[in-house]
Design an enzyme around this catalytic site. Structure first.
Site, PDB file in Angstrom:
ATOM      1  N   LYS A  54       0.842  -1.201   0.000  1.00  0.00           N
ATOM      2  CA  LYS A  54       0.000   0.000   0.000  1.00  0.00           C
ATOM      3  C   LYS A  54       0.880   1.256   0.000  1.00  0.00           C
ATOM      4  CE  LYS A  54      -3.699  -2.512   2.223  1.00  0.00           C
ATOM      5  NZ  LYS A  54      -4.312  -2.979   3.470  1.00  0.00           N
ATOM      6  N   GLN A  98      -4.074  -1.746   9.919  1.00  0.00           N
ATOM      7  CA  GLN A  98      -4.029  -3.065   9.279  1.00  0.00           C
ATOM      8  C   GLN A  98      -4.580  -4.127  10.238  1.00  0.00           C
ATOM      9  OE1 GLN A  98      -3.030  -3.682   6.007  1.00  0.00           O
ATOM     10  NE2 GLN A  98      -3.739  -5.771   6.363  1.00  0.00           N
ATOM     11  N   ASP A 121     -10.482   3.099   4.451  1.00  0.00           N
ATOM     12  CA  ASP A 121     -10.919   1.708   4.297  1.00  0.00           C
ATOM     13  C   ASP A 121     -12.445   1.641   4.206  1.00  0.00           C
ATOM     14  OD1 ASP A 121      -9.070  -0.242   3.948  1.00  0.00           O
ATOM     15  OD2 ASP A 121      -8.722  -0.633   6.079  1.00  0.00           O
TER      16      ASP A 121
END
Ligand code: NAP
Length: 289
Positions: A54, A98, A121
Site C-alpha cells: 500500500k 491493518q 478503508d
C-alpha cells in the site's frame, strides 16, 4: 459461449495512472498533497507485505506515506493515542489500521476511533451508515472495486437483477448497498439461503464473496450474465475463487479471473479514497475560513 475476461490488473493500473495525473493536477492547483498513514501492530509477515504494498502504491501515484510499524506488545492505549494524533494531523488525509491486530488489541474497536473523514478503508460504523443512507462518504475499497470493474465494462446495473452471495460487513453488505445505489434490484444470499443455485440463476450480475473454493457452479449462471468473483481461496491447486471458473466461463458473458480480477482493484480504490479524503478535508477547511 466463452465469457469475456474482466482484466482487473489492467483496470487497476489504468485507475492508478489516472489518479497520478489527478493528484498532480490537484497539488498544482494549490490542494494539499494527500497523505496515507498506515498502522501495523506486530510482525505478521503477510500483513507487513500488504502494508508495504500500500505504501509503495502511494509513492507511485504521489500520495505521501506515513508508515507506523508498532511492536507486537504495543498496548491498546498506545495505539489509541497514535490514532488520536493521526486524526488531528493535517498532513494525513487517510488512516489505515491493518487488521488483524494481535489478540490483546481489539482491532474492530480501534477502527471505530478513526475519524470518518479519514476512514479510507470505509469500514467504520459512520462510513457504513453513510453508505446505508446513500449519503456521500468513503466507500469500502473491495466493494468499490467491484463497481468500478462493472462501470469500466459498461455493465448495465440500473434495473438489473443483481445477486450477491455473502453478507459480510467487509464485502457482501457494502457491495449490495452500492449495487442498490446503482438502481439494481438486489438479492443478498448467505449460508441460510434456500436453493442458492435457483436464486443465482436469476442474476444478470452475480457477485460471489463467500470464501468457498469453486462453490458457484456452471449451471447456476444465467447465459450472458456478468460474474464477479471476490473470493480468494488458497488450495493445493493454488489460488482459486468462489466461482468454478472453467465451467462458469462457458455460460457467462463477462467474468473476473482469480487472481487478477477483483484483487488488484482494492489498493487502487484505497488510493482513490485517499485523494477523495484530501479533497473533502480541503473543502471543509475552506468553508470554515
Ligand atoms: P466472511 O466474512 O467469511 O463472509 C462469508 C459470507 O459467505 C457470509 O455472509 C456467509 O454467510 C456466506 N456463506 C458461507 N457459506 C455459504 C454457503 N454455503 N452458501 C451461501 N453463503 C455462504 O468472508 P468475507 O470477508 O466477506 O470474504 C469473502 C471472500 O472474499 C473470501 O474468500 C475473502 O478472502 C475474499 N476477499 C477478497 C478481497 C479482495 O479481493 N481484495 C477482499 C476481501 C475479501 P453467513 O453470514 O450466513 O455466515
Amino acid at each position: 459461449m466463452t465469457a469475456t475476461l474482466i482484466d482487473g490488473k489492467a483496470i487497476a493500473q489504468q485507475v492508478r495512472t489516472e489518479l497520478r495525473a489527478e493528484i498532480e493536477a490537484w497539488v498544482a492547483g494549490g490542494g494539499r498533497r494527500p497523505g496515507l498513514a498506515t498502522v501495523l501492530v506486530g510482525d505478521d509477515p503477510a500483513s507487513a507485505v500488504y502494508v508495504n504494498g500500500k505504501q509503495k502504491a502511494c509513492a507511485e501515484v504521489g500520495i505521501e506515506g506515513f508508515n507506523h510499524p508498532l511492536a507486537a506488545d504495543t498496548s491498546e492505549a498506545e495505539v489509541t493515542e497514535l490514532l488520536t494524533q493521526l486524526n488531528a494531523d493535517d498532513r494525513v488525509s487517510g488512516i489505515l489500521l491493518q487488521l488483524p491486530t494481535p489478540d490483546h488489541i481489539d482491532g474492530s474497536h480501534l477502527t471505530t476511533l478513526i475519524d470518518a473523514g479519514k476512514d479510507v478503508d470505509g469500514l467504520t460504523p459512520v462510513s457504513a451508515g453513510l453508505l446505508a443512507k446513500g449519503l456521500p462518504g468513503l466507500r469500502p475499497c473491495t466493494p468499490a472495486g467491484v463497481i468500478e470493474l462493472l462501470r469500466r465494462h459498461d455493465v448495465a446495473m440500473e434495473g438489473a437483477e443483481a445477486v450477491v452471495v455473502g453478507r459480510s460487513d467487509l464485502v457482501g453488505k457494502p457491495v449490495a448497498a452500492l449495487l442498490l445505489a446503482e438502481n439494481a434490484t438486489v438479492t443478498m444470499c448467505h449460508s441460510r439461503t434456500r436453493d442458492l443455485g435457483e436464486v443465482c440463476r436469476r442474476a444478470d450480475v452475480l457477485v460471489a464473496a463467500v470464501g468457498r473454493p469453486k462453490m458457484i457452479a456452471g449451471d447456476w449462471i444465467k447465459p450472458g450474465a456478468t460474474v464477479i468473483d471476490v473470493g480468494i481461496n488458497r488450495t493445493d491447486d493454488g489460488l482459486v475463487g468462489d466461482v468454478d471458473f472453467d465451467a462458469v466461463k462457458e455460460v457467462a458473458g463477462l467474468i473476473t479471473p482469480v487472481p487478477g480480477g477483483v484483487g488488484p482493484m482494492t489498493i487502487a480504490m484505497l488510493l482513490r479514497n485517499t485523494l477523495q479524503a484530501a479533497q473533502a478535508a480541503d473543502a471543509a477547511s475552506a468553508s470554515l475560513a
